[in-house]
Enzyme design. Structure first.
Site, PDB file in Angstrom:
ATOM      1  N   ASP A  29       6.707  -0.610  -5.982  1.00 20.67           N
ATOM      2  CA  ASP A  29       5.924  -0.873  -4.766  1.00 20.67           C
ATOM      3  C   ASP A  29       6.182   0.249  -3.760  1.00 20.67           C
ATOM      4  O   ASP A  29       7.324   0.593  -3.488  1.00 20.67           O
ATOM      5  CB  ASP A  29       6.314  -2.226  -4.176  1.00 20.67           C
ATOM      6  CG  ASP A  29       5.242  -2.774  -3.257  1.00 20.67           C
ATOM      7  OD1 ASP A  29       4.900  -2.089  -2.272  1.00 20.67           O
ATOM      8  OD2 ASP A  29       4.739  -3.876  -3.521  1.00 20.67           O
ATOM      9  N   SER A  36      -0.119  -4.294  -0.236  1.00 26.12           N
ATOM     10  CA  SER A  36       0.239  -4.670  -1.609  1.00 26.12           C
ATOM     11  C   SER A  36      -0.664  -5.765  -2.160  1.00 26.12           C
ATOM     12  O   SER A  36      -0.915  -5.825  -3.362  1.00 26.12           O
ATOM     13  CB  SER A  36       1.694  -5.139  -1.665  1.00 26.12           C
ATOM     14  OG  SER A  36       2.560  -4.079  -1.368  1.00 26.12           O
ATOM     15  N   ASP A  79       5.811 -13.177  -2.921  1.00 25.48           N
ATOM     16  CA  ASP A  79       5.334 -12.006  -2.184  1.00 25.48           C
ATOM     17  C   ASP A  79       4.104 -11.432  -2.900  1.00 25.48           C
ATOM     18  O   ASP A  79       3.804 -11.774  -4.042  1.00 25.48           O
ATOM     19  CB  ASP A  79       6.460 -10.970  -2.079  1.00 25.48           C
ATOM     20  CG  ASP A  79       6.268  -9.989  -0.919  1.00 25.48           C
ATOM     21  OD1 ASP A  79       5.215 -10.034  -0.252  1.00 25.48           O
ATOM     22  OD2 ASP A  79       7.176  -9.171  -0.681  1.00 25.48           O
ATOM     23  N   THR A 132       2.822  -8.805  -4.533  1.00 29.83           N
ATOM     24  CA  THR A 132       2.632  -8.221  -5.862  1.00 29.83           C
ATOM     25  C   THR A 132       2.779  -9.257  -6.983  1.00 29.83           C
ATOM     26  O   THR A 132       1.869  -9.406  -7.800  1.00 29.83           O
ATOM     27  CB  THR A 132       3.586  -7.037  -6.060  1.00 29.83           C
ATOM     28  OG1 THR A 132       3.361  -6.105  -5.004  1.00 29.83           O
ATOM     29  CG2 THR A 132       3.361  -6.374  -7.393  1.00 29.83           C
ATOM     30  N   ARG A 173      -1.864 -13.608   2.402  1.00 31.18           N
ATOM     31  CA  ARG A 173      -0.616 -13.483   1.646  1.00 31.18           C
ATOM     32  C   ARG A 173       0.572 -14.157   2.329  1.00 31.18           C
ATOM     33  O   ARG A 173       1.572 -14.460   1.693  1.00 31.18           O
ATOM     34  CB  ARG A 173      -0.292 -11.996   1.427  1.00 31.18           C
ATOM     35  CG  ARG A 173      -0.129 -11.223   2.714  1.00 31.18           C
ATOM     36  CD  ARG A 173       0.140  -9.744   2.478  1.00 31.18           C
ATOM     37  NE  ARG A 173       1.510  -9.508   2.054  1.00 31.18           N
ATOM     38  CZ  ARG A 173       2.007  -8.308   1.762  1.00 31.18           C
ATOM     39  NH1 ARG A 173       1.212  -7.244   1.832  1.00 31.18           N
ATOM     40  NH2 ARG A 173       3.248  -8.155   1.406  1.00 31.18           N
ATOM     41  N   GLU A 226       8.070  -5.694 -11.021  1.00 32.41           N
ATOM     42  CA  GLU A 226       7.920  -4.966  -9.758  1.00 32.41           C
ATOM     43  C   GLU A 226       9.266  -4.523  -9.183  1.00 32.41           C
ATOM     44  O   GLU A 226      10.162  -5.345  -8.978  1.00 32.41           O
ATOM     45  CB  GLU A 226       7.231  -5.844  -8.700  1.00 32.41           C
ATOM     46  CG  GLU A 226       7.030  -5.071  -7.393  1.00 32.41           C
ATOM     47  CD  GLU A 226       6.750  -5.940  -6.175  1.00 32.41           C
ATOM     48  OE1 GLU A 226       6.105  -5.436  -5.245  1.00 32.41           O
ATOM     49  OE2 GLU A 226       7.175  -7.111  -6.137  1.00 32.41           O
ATOM     50  N   ASP A 257       9.397  -0.039  -1.584  1.00 31.63           N
ATOM     51  CA  ASP A 257       8.498  -0.157  -0.433  1.00 31.63           C
ATOM     52  C   ASP A 257       9.227  -0.690   0.795  1.00 31.63           C
ATOM     53  O   ASP A 257       9.110  -0.127   1.884  1.00 31.63           O
ATOM     54  CB  ASP A 257       7.341  -1.093  -0.780  1.00 31.63           C
ATOM     55  CG  ASP A 257       6.359  -1.238   0.363  1.00 31.63           C
ATOM     56  OD1 ASP A 257       5.665  -0.254   0.666  1.00 31.63           O
ATOM     57  OD2 ASP A 257       6.291  -2.334   0.959  1.00 31.63           O
ATOM     58  N   LYS A 258       9.976  -1.732   0.604  1.00 27.09           N
ATOM     59  CA  LYS A 258      10.588  -2.366   1.776  1.00 27.09           C
ATOM     60  C   LYS A 258      11.584  -1.429   2.453  1.00 27.09           C
ATOM     61  O   LYS A 258      11.683  -1.395   3.675  1.00 27.09           O
ATOM     62  CB  LYS A 258      11.229  -3.692   1.374  1.00 27.09           C
ATOM     63  CG  LYS A 258      10.162  -4.701   0.884  1.00 27.09           C
ATOM     64  CD  LYS A 258      10.700  -6.076   0.668  1.00 27.09           C
ATOM     65  CE  LYS A 258       9.669  -6.981  -0.013  1.00 27.09           C
ATOM     66  NZ  LYS A 258       8.406  -7.119   0.753  1.00 27.09           N
ATOM     67  N   HIS A 312       9.597   1.323   4.309  1.00 25.25           N
ATOM     68  CA  HIS A 312       9.164   0.857   5.635  1.00 25.25           C
ATOM     69  C   HIS A 312      10.289   1.052   6.652  1.00 25.25           C
ATOM     70  O   HIS A 312      10.047   1.390   7.807  1.00 25.25           O
ATOM     71  CB  HIS A 312       8.812  -0.640   5.589  1.00 25.25           C
ATOM     72  CG  HIS A 312       7.438  -0.930   5.064  1.00 25.25           C
ATOM     73  ND1 HIS A 312       6.301  -0.574   5.733  1.00 25.25           N
ATOM     74  CD2 HIS A 312       7.033  -1.581   3.945  1.00 25.25           C
ATOM     75  CE1 HIS A 312       5.231  -0.982   5.042  1.00 25.25           C
ATOM     76  NE2 HIS A 312       5.654  -1.585   3.948  1.00 25.25           N
ATOM     77  N   ASP A 321       1.410   0.616  -6.199  1.00 22.86           N
ATOM     78  CA  ASP A 321       0.254   0.014  -5.540  1.00 22.86           C
ATOM     79  C   ASP A 321      -0.278   0.874  -4.394  1.00 22.86           C
ATOM     80  O   ASP A 321      -1.441   0.816  -4.044  1.00 22.86           O
ATOM     81  CB  ASP A 321       0.585  -1.396  -5.036  1.00 22.86           C
ATOM     82  CG  ASP A 321       1.909  -1.464  -4.281  1.00 22.86           C
ATOM     83  OD1 ASP A 321       2.604  -0.424  -4.138  1.00 22.86           O
ATOM     84  OD2 ASP A 321       2.258  -2.571  -3.841  1.00 22.86           O
ATOM     85  N   HIS A 322       0.627   1.687  -3.811  1.00 24.53           N
ATOM     86  CA  HIS A 322       0.279   2.573  -2.699  1.00 24.53           C
ATOM     87  C   HIS A 322       1.521   3.365  -2.377  1.00 24.53           C
ATOM     88  O   HIS A 322       2.617   3.020  -2.821  1.00 24.53           O
ATOM     89  CB  HIS A 322      -0.169   1.772  -1.464  1.00 24.53           C
ATOM     90  CG  HIS A 322       0.823   0.720  -1.077  1.00 24.53           C
ATOM     91  ND1 HIS A 322       2.031   1.012  -0.499  1.00 24.53           N
ATOM     92  CD2 HIS A 322       0.814  -0.621  -1.256  1.00 24.53           C
ATOM     93  CE1 HIS A 322       2.716  -0.098  -0.325  1.00 24.53           C
ATOM     94  NE2 HIS A 322       2.006  -1.116  -0.778  1.00 24.53           N
ATOM     95  N   HIS A 351       2.247   2.239   5.298  1.00 27.59           N
ATOM     96  CA  HIS A 351       1.633   2.770   4.085  1.00 27.59           C
ATOM     97  C   HIS A 351       0.743   3.959   4.396  1.00 27.59           C
ATOM     98  O   HIS A 351       0.262   4.103   5.514  1.00 27.59           O
ATOM     99  CB  HIS A 351       0.770   1.702   3.405  1.00 27.59           C
ATOM    100  CG  HIS A 351       1.532   0.486   3.017  1.00 27.59           C
ATOM    101  ND1 HIS A 351       0.922  -0.666   2.577  1.00 27.59           N
ATOM    102  CD2 HIS A 351       2.859   0.229   2.999  1.00 27.59           C
ATOM    103  CE1 HIS A 351       1.844  -1.572   2.302  1.00 27.59           C
ATOM    104  NE2 HIS A 351       3.033  -1.055   2.561  1.00 27.59           N
TER     105      HIS A 351
HETATM  106 ZN   LIG Z   1       4.662  -2.174   2.158  1.00 23.80          ZN
END
Ligand SMILES: [Zn+2]
Length: 508
Positions: free
Chosen positions: A48, A105, A156, A158, A169, A315, A320-321, A324, A362-363, A470
């Site tokens: 992610d 996501s 979450d 994903t 979500r 995943e 990702d987290k 961020h 995913d991004h 993102h």
């Molecule tokens: Zn994110």
């Protein structure tokens, strides 16, 4: 691969029985008459927030400039466009199509899980809120073993994209709330709580049996009623949603299939770096992503009765987290853990010889960049940049700027307190980097002499972030096994639905 031509190739019209009060199903699924493909396995791994730079930085850090992450050894390589669409937008090509260039996501996961573009925050519904079937539902229905593994809460975006349908979500559970679950910009007015699209995701996961093997975090989203619902479907439950006892590594090692539900943290799983820095704490005892992946494969591949294959999604959510949070040290370790999970999948596939392994994202997250050693970034520079001047040919200058040359840049004290390998942005962590510090974080690489330390100017991997959010760049994809070649080149994230669905024989 064009969406329209692919879509027009959908031949057999058996809609999946996803029942909702509105009952809208937008995609037709092939019947599972393709026994040819039934023994096939698909392991779909995504990091992610893992953009191109995340992969390169992970390579430099752990294997050196001339090394390769395991994912980079897979033979098919491409790139994936990830854009989302606006609320109430039509699909690409429709007159009411409205793109959103940066996805979250949920939207991206819905694209590969259900083959449609949707708005940010939507799960298992299209841009207008209509329920669309997911690959995991189709695979399950066709007789495949199914698994869903994540280092995030299993509710979450994903993991939830494969086993729930939600307008928003945030509707994760355990309790329904209108604020979290309804989206009247899509529906016009609040939906009855009996509508699946406003049913808490944890309730859906605990009752629909979409994934046989469910391993991750997020225990606090589930309650005693969920535990009862899972038990009545025959799940072995590690830990207990009813008592909020988290699953343990020992329980994991003893778990037997075919259906296993194990959540190892009330929230997201613990980042690998935190485990290493605090051995002996409960978080440090959690299984790693490679361990979870290995167990999931073992459980699912044991179910091969009557030639069934399996479909497993894995995943690495914390890439990702932690991106961020602009915490490059944690991000790098999460990339390594994810790549180690890829190794587990690749090694299984090498023996099995009929497994499609896909590794993608995913991004991108946070505009991660590798900059030249010693660089002063625009964010920390006193006077950022030179303007667009061409001293050799003034006709090429777009504006007279009067700004100093790059070489004359200096750091602004207010924005640069020097290299600090701690989370940037806000809030600052105690003892960490000041919130206003935009200086790079630096890391030793596999090429650096042993004496070089992280967080020093001598460390050769210099990393910066553009923001805490993102970005809209394409993400890399790597694949091996049957049909992997179809994932080379430039594709769209919705194409993954067709390729994986085709490989499984559930989408034509
Ligand atoms: Zn994110």
């Amino acid at each position: 691969m064009s969406r329209i031509s692919t879509r027009s190739g959908v031949a057999v019209a058996v809609a999946l029985a996803v029942t909702t009060t509105s009952g809208v199903v937008g995609i037709r699924a092939a019947t599972a008459d393709s026994s040819r493909a039934r023994t096939m396995n698909v392991i779909y791994l995504l990091g992610d927030g893992m953009g191109r730079t995340h992969v390169t930085a992970g390579r430099d850090r752990f294997y050196g400039a001339d090394g390769r992450l395991v994912m980079e050894t897979l033979p098919a390589v491409g790139q994936v466009a990830t854009y989302a669409i606006g609320k109430n937008s039509g699909q690409p090509g429709a007159t009411d199509f409205v793109p959103e260039y940066v996805t979250d996501s949920a939207s991206s996961a819905t694209a590969w899980a259900s083959g449609v573009k949707t708005y940010n925050a939507a799960l298992g519904v299209d841009g207008k809120g209509a329920v669309v079937p997911t690959l995991m539902e189709l695979a399950k229905r066709a007789g495949y073993g199914t698994g869903n593994v994540s280092t995030a809460e299993i509710t979450d975006a994903t993991p939830a994209s494969q086993m729930s349908h939600a307008l928003a979500r945030g509707c994760q559970g355990p309790e329904y709330s209108a604020a979290a679950c309804q989206d009247t910009e899509i529906t016009g007015s609040a939906l009855p709580t009996s509508d699946i699209r406003v049913t808490p995701i944890a309730d859906q996961i605990a009752r629909n049996g979409t994934a046989d093997v469910i391993l991750g975090g997020g225990l606090s989203r589930f309650d005693a009623e969920d535990e009862q619902a899972l038990k009545s479907q025959g799940y072995s439950i590690l830990g207990s949603p009813a008592t909020q006892a988290v699953a343990t590594r020992a329980e994991l090692s003893q778990a037997r299939g075919p259906k296993v539900f194990g959540l190892f943290n009330k929230g997201n799983l613990t980042v690998e770096r935190a485990k290493r820095l605090a051995p002996g704490t409960p978080g440090a005892a959690e299984p790693s992503l490679p361990e979870l992946t290995s167990k999931a494969i073992s459980l699912l591949s044991r179910q091969k009765r009557s030639g069934k294959g399996f479909y497993l999604q894995v995943e690495g959510a914390l890439i990702d987290k932690r991106s961020h949070a602009n915490d490059a040290a944690q991000t790098l370790d999460e990339i390594k853990a994810f790549d180690d999970a890829v190794k587990v999948a690749r090694d299984f596939a090498a023996k099995d010889r009929n497994t499609l392994v896909i590794v993608t994202a995913d991004h991108e997250c946070a505009g991660f960049s590798i900059i030249e050693q010693g660089t002063i970034t625009n964010a920390e520079a006193d006077v950022p940049g030179t303007g667009n001047r061409d001293a050799g040919n003034p006709a090429n200058s777009s504006a007279a700027s009067g700004l100093p040359d790059r070489a004359a840049q200096s750091k602004a004290d207010a924005r640069s307190t020097g290299i600090q390998n701690a989370p940037g942005g806000t809030p600052a962590v105690p003892g960490g980097a000041p919130a206003n510090n935009f200086a790079p974080a630096t890391f030793r690489t596999a090429d650096d002499p042993r004496s070089v330390q992280d967080g020093t100017p001598e460390a050769s991997l210099w990393l910066t972030y553009l923001s805490g959010n993102h970005t809209g760049e394409d993400v890399p994809i790597y694949a091996s096994g049957p049909r992997a070649w179809r994932l080379g080149g430039s594709i769209d994230n919705t194409d993954l639905f067709d390729v994986v669905g085709g490989a499984l024989g559930v989408v034509r």
